[in-house]
Motif scaffolding. Sequence first.
Motif, mmCIF file in Angstrom:
data_model
loop_
_atom_site.group_PDB
_atom_site.id
_atom_site.type_symbol
_atom_site.label_atom_id
_atom_site.label_comp_id
_atom_site.label_asym_id
_atom_site.label_seq_id
_atom_site.Cartn_x
_atom_site.Cartn_y
_atom_site.Cartn_z
ATOM 1 N N TRP B 166 28.921 10.387 1.591
ATOM 2 C CA TRP B 166 30.131 10.538 0.797
ATOM 3 C C TRP B 166 29.771 11.047 -0.584
ATOM 4 C CZ3 TRP B 166 34.337 9.068 3.666
ATOM 5 C CH2 TRP B 166 34.086 8.273 4.792
ATOM 6 N N MET B 167 30.651 11.916 -1.040
ATOM 7 C CA MET B 167 30.420 12.467 -2.369
ATOM 8 C C MET B 167 31.216 11.666 -3.373
ATOM 9 S SD MET B 167 30.183 16.542 -2.487
ATOM 10 C CE MET B 167 31.247 16.954 -3.814
ATOM 11 N N VAL B 168 30.568 11.248 -4.409
ATOM 12 C CA VAL B 168 31.266 10.466 -5.417
ATOM 13 C C VAL B 168 31.096 11.136 -6.775
ATOM 14 C CG1 VAL B 168 31.374 8.257 -6.608
ATOM 15 C CG2 VAL B 168 30.881 8.328 -4.159
ATOM 16 N N LYS B 169 32.184 11.236 -7.467
ATOM 17 C CA LYS B 169 32.120 11.867 -8.783
ATOM 18 C C LYS B 169 31.480 10.912 -9.775
ATOM 19 C CE LYS B 169 35.140 14.628 -11.674
ATOM 20 N NZ LYS B 169 35.152 15.979 -11.226
ATOM 21 N N CYS B 170 30.659 11.478 -10.607
ATOM 22 C CA CYS B 170 30.079 10.614 -11.635
ATOM 23 C C CYS B 170 29.921 11.422 -12.913
ATOM 24 C CB CYS B 170 28.740 10.038 -11.160
ATOM 25 S SG CYS B 170 27.373 11.166 -11.339
ATOM 26 N N ALA B 171 29.287 10.816 -13.883
ATOM 27 C CA ALA B 171 29.188 11.479 -15.181
ATOM 28 C C ALA B 171 28.177 12.629 -15.138
ATOM 29 C CB ALA B 171 28.753 10.475 -16.239
ATOM 30 N N THR B 172 28.513 13.707 -15.809
ATOM 31 C CA THR B 172 27.589 14.822 -15.854
ATOM 32 C C THR B 172 26.292 14.401 -16.523
ATOM 33 O OG1 THR B 172 29.565 16.061 -16.406
ATOM 34 C CG2 THR B 172 27.494 17.256 -16.428
ATOM 35 N N GLY B 173 25.224 14.701 -15.872
ATOM 36 C CA GLY B 173 23.948 14.353 -16.479
ATOM 37 C C GLY B 173 23.562 12.916 -16.250
ATOM 38 N N ARG B 174 24.456 12.187 -15.670
ATOM 39 C CA ARG B 174 24.145 10.768 -15.477
ATOM 40 C C ARG B 174 23.936 10.424 -14.021
ATOM 41 N NH1 ARG B 174 25.002 7.553 -19.997
ATOM 42 N NH2 ARG B 174 25.541 8.907 -21.731
ATOM 43 N N GLU B 175 23.682 11.422 -13.213
ATOM 44 C CA GLU B 175 23.602 11.125 -11.779
ATOM 45 C C GLU B 175 22.491 10.157 -11.482
ATOM 46 O OE1 GLU B 175 22.973 14.479 -12.666
ATOM 47 O OE2 GLU B 175 25.068 15.062 -12.730
ATOM 48 N N ARG B 176 21.355 10.433 -12.094
ATOM 49 C CA ARG B 176 20.219 9.569 -11.786
ATOM 50 C C ARG B 176 20.446 8.153 -12.251
ATOM 51 N NH1 ARG B 176 14.529 12.306 -11.445
ATOM 52 N NH2 ARG B 176 15.191 14.167 -10.338
ATOM 53 N N GLU B 177 21.052 8.081 -13.400
ATOM 54 C CA GLU B 177 21.331 6.737 -13.912
ATOM 55 C C GLU B 177 22.248 5.995 -12.983
ATOM 56 O OE1 GLU B 177 21.367 7.944 -18.511
ATOM 57 O OE2 GLU B 177 22.550 6.187 -17.960
ATOM 58 N N THR B 178 23.210 6.720 -12.502
ATOM 59 C CA THR B 178 24.151 6.087 -11.582
ATOM 60 C C THR B 178 23.445 5.603 -10.332
ATOM 61 O OG1 THR B 178 25.591 7.866 -12.302
ATOM 62 C CG2 THR B 178 26.438 6.404 -10.599
ATOM 63 N N VAL B 179 22.583 6.436 -9.870
ATOM 64 C CA VAL B 179 21.834 6.049 -8.672
ATOM 65 C C VAL B 179 21.008 4.811 -8.945
ATOM 66 C CG1 VAL B 179 19.939 6.743 -7.190
ATOM 67 C CG2 VAL B 179 21.755 8.341 -7.687
ATOM 68 N N ALA B 180 20.373 4.827 -10.086
ATOM 69 C CA ALA B 180 19.551 3.668 -10.440
ATOM 70 C C ALA B 180 20.397 2.420 -10.561
ATOM 71 C CB ALA B 180 18.808 3.944 -11.735
ATOM 72 N N CYS B 181 21.553 2.611 -11.152
ATOM 73 C CA CYS B 181 22.465 1.474 -11.289
ATOM 74 C C CYS B 181 22.846 0.894 -9.940
ATOM 75 C CB CYS B 181 23.741 1.923 -12.003
ATOM 76 S SG CYS B 181 23.555 1.981 -13.761
ATOM 77 N N LEU B 182 23.151 1.813 -9.064
ATOM 78 C CA LEU B 182 23.550 1.358 -7.743
ATOM 79 C C LEU B 182 22.408 0.641 -7.044
ATOM 80 C CD1 LEU B 182 25.782 4.270 -6.516
ATOM 81 C CD2 LEU B 182 26.433 1.893 -6.704
ATOM 82 N N MET B 183 21.264 1.178 -7.300
ATOM 83 C CA MET B 183 20.086 0.567 -6.714
ATOM 84 C C MET B 183 19.923 -0.856 -7.222
ATOM 85 S SD MET B 183 16.931 3.081 -6.282
ATOM 86 C CE MET B 183 16.278 2.791 -7.881
ATOM 87 N N GLN B 184 20.072 -0.947 -8.508
ATOM 88 C CA GLN B 184 19.935 -2.256 -9.134
ATOM 89 C C GLN B 184 20.961 -3.224 -8.571
ATOM 90 O OE1 GLN B 184 17.460 -2.847 -11.272
ATOM 91 N NE2 GLN B 184 18.098 -4.987 -11.076
ATOM 92 N N LYS B 185 22.117 -2.683 -8.422
ATOM 93 C CA LYS B 185 23.205 -3.471 -7.883
ATOM 94 C C LYS B 185 22.857 -3.974 -6.495
ATOM 95 C CE LYS B 185 28.154 -2.880 -7.973
ATOM 96 N NZ LYS B 185 29.184 -1.882 -7.867
ATOM 97 N N TYR B 186 22.288 -3.085 -5.785
ATOM 98 C CA TYR B 186 21.909 -3.449 -4.427
ATOM 99 C C TYR B 186 20.902 -4.567 -4.432
ATOM 100 C CZ TYR B 186 20.762 -2.831 0.442
ATOM 101 O OH TYR B 186 20.581 -3.030 1.766
#
Lengths: 173, 734
Positions: B166-186
């Motif tokens: 699934w494609m999820v919109k996120c902040a420009t330039g912040r994709e990696r951070e978002t991924v990391a966040c999600l990871m952390q969340k996990y």
Amino acid sequence: MFFHIVLERNMQLHPRHFGRNLRENLVSKLMKDVEGTCSGRHGFVVAITGIENVGKGLIRDGTGFVTFPVKYQCVVFRPFKGEILEAAVTMMGFFAEAGPVQIFVSNHLIPDDMEFQSGDMPNYTTSDGSVKIQKDSEVRLKIIGTRVDATEIFCIGTIKDDFLGVINDPTTA
Amino acid sequence: MSRGRGVEDDDIEDEEYEDEDHFLDEDIGRRCCTSSKKRRRSNFIDDVAEEDDEEDDDELYSGGGKKHSKAPRVASQFFYLEAQVDSDEEVEEDEREDDFIVETGADLPDDDVGRRMHSHPLLLREDEHKKMLKLLREAFRLEYDEETIDVEQQALLPSVRYPKLWMVKCATGRERETVACLMQKYIDKGSELQIRSVIALDHLKNYIYIEADKNAHVREAVKDMLVPIREMTVVLSAESKAVHLSRDTWVKMKVGTYKGDLTQVIDVDNVRQRVTVKLIPRIDLQELANKLEGREVAKKKAFVPPPRFMNVDEARALHIRVECRRNSISEGEIVGLSTLFANRKKTHFMKGDAVIVVKGDLKILKGWVKKVEEENVHIRPEMKGLPKTLAVNEKELCKYFEPGNHVKVVSGTKKGGTGMVVKVEQHVLIILSDTTKEHIRFFADDVVESSEVATGVTKIGDYELHNLVLLDNNSFGVIIGVENEAFQVLKGVPERPEVFLVKLREIKCKLHKKFNLQDRYRNPVSVKDVVRILEGPCKGKQCPVEHIYKGVVFVYDRHHLENAGFICVKADSCCIVGGSRSNGNRNGDSFSRFSSFKTPPRVPPSPRIFARGGPPFDSGGRHKGGRGGRDALIATTLESQIKVVTIDRNFISDNIIILTLTYDTSRYGIESETPMHPSRTPLHPYMTPMRDPGATPIHDGMRTPMRDKAWNPYAPISPPKDNREEGNPILNDI
């Protein structure tokens, strides 16, 4: 800067100048031809001081002229970029002359507190009137660029640096 | 312990995710498979490693790992069991994976126990954990490079049962951070998060991919993060699109009356999103007047008024009340806008150009261009300690010049002109033009360094610079400048120098008749003579004559700044200095000058030798104050030809040797040359009439007689002294 160098030139002489005074003729012709001229490489030839040697003459076919290679010593003046020298103001704008070379100092290279005042006696003067540059004043300037035409060297100078500016006021001097 | 293992597992998974980021360069298709592929690969390796496991395990974990292609064995430890369990069933791999992921939190302990039974005791302590991570990283990277990718790819293609992306919109330039966040969340939440993996692509901004079975899962995972993401998106994307306007930027108007006009930014108001600009007004004064007076105003302007600076007088003429208000911000000189343009279009850098970095980290670094590519320019930096060549983006560079450089203009209206750089102000250079000695401003991009000196356009059609031309209305003038379509002509009015712009067709013809005028003292003046101006604003100047016409003389003074150095004077307000180059005797000459019957009448009398030390001191006559004579001569040697100074012997009071200044020796057999020899005896007090005291001085008025016969000094042509007074006695003799 002035230099004393040895230059060589091939002089052509008409046969009528031959005779007893051949050498003198040659020398005088050389002086006439060279003094006052300017080349890009050596600068202005101010004066010939002596003849080092005159080579053997070679008769040219067809014309009868004879070519002598002459080596002579002369005083030359060549301005260099970055050089500092004294010059006399000739024209507002301002142009200054240091010997045979003419130097232009543009408005942008004059300290900001000096303003141009046109009129009968155009001059540059500071806001408090202490320093004045007018025609025939002597200024010390620094050459920031030289341009060599075929027969002339033209320079651009500045007085915006330390220790540069008016040396001598023509009214007081 | 199991928890510990769980942690490690998650970490490993983190590793995988992170590694995925690294590895997911171009191949989108493989993206979803990569995670599985890695495991697959490790399984593959595992098969190979299986045999070696027993041997090498201990070694591996003792030292922190030898690194060789089988290094992934480390990782494979975890997957080993996986393989063990299901190695026969490739088909079920997906499910197995699912199990692996989904059940990590819950099932892991059980599996672990089971696994541990099979595998060697894996007691990874915290300190080794890091090492292992590092190994893993390296291993995977290495693996990726070395092994062929197409290993069992067909088995890796997603099937229906595979979790979807699934494609999820996120902040420009912040994709990696978002991924990391999600990871952390996990990590924090464990199995609550029902997503498989999160992927961020480098080249795809604004979106991340989440692998999950159901939409709901994705939403669930992202839910908490949604709000901050959204905010950031708006802020960041807006910012990246703004054009940075600052003071003194040049911009073009897009709409309105001034559409397409070049304007300069004076003030930027970010709060109100407004910019104040300065431009040349296009005001239709007539219409303004109409409006003020209440007259009918045309609905639509038929034409756009041309840009002109406001002319106060014109406005007043139309009865428009003019009020002068000076805006404090907008002081400053008005620059010729035609010489500037708003956008820096592609700048051409040439090899060898001096450039300076203007944007980015390397600002103020100077260098020279070595190679130019499409977008990047390779420069050799000036500073030591830097690599020999640096690649810099074209947009960050700007050409660099220093005062004193000689440059040539390559684009714009003044193309082809040359000049010297006087001042550098960031992008703008002030250049002193060679041709017209005035200051012009240029963008650094428009000029290149060159030692060429342009003479400027010097001719249009038949007419060249410095020609004397006759104009339509019978006036005449000298061309002092050549512009695009017209000439600048200095008119022949001595009192007020006027320069007119004259078109080509208004010029009737060139004038080159050789006129002979007389100066104040009735000396003949012709072209190339040096004259001194005795009256008027240019009094005292000594310059050579360029043109003569109808009683008016045009002289050229190098030092004179106006009108390209040309000055127009009346013939009788000047007097000649130095010898005349042309025909004619002169008053008070002690030497005769004969017009020879040959054409070039440059006949010198005897040569004179000027001593270097002293100038000839004239006590009277025309050359009064002739102290300056020598200087004049020297000056003229610079500009024009050598001249012979003829001085009446009576006027010379000093006993000096005068240097010869003869013309070139192209005169053959002219009798006048013969006297040269005797005249050279230098110590004669009166240099001039050396040969025959009686014979030589030919008085005024005796211009003609020598024409017919060459003058033989030794022949008694010249009349005996007593006859001289009678006037023209020579004629009688002949």
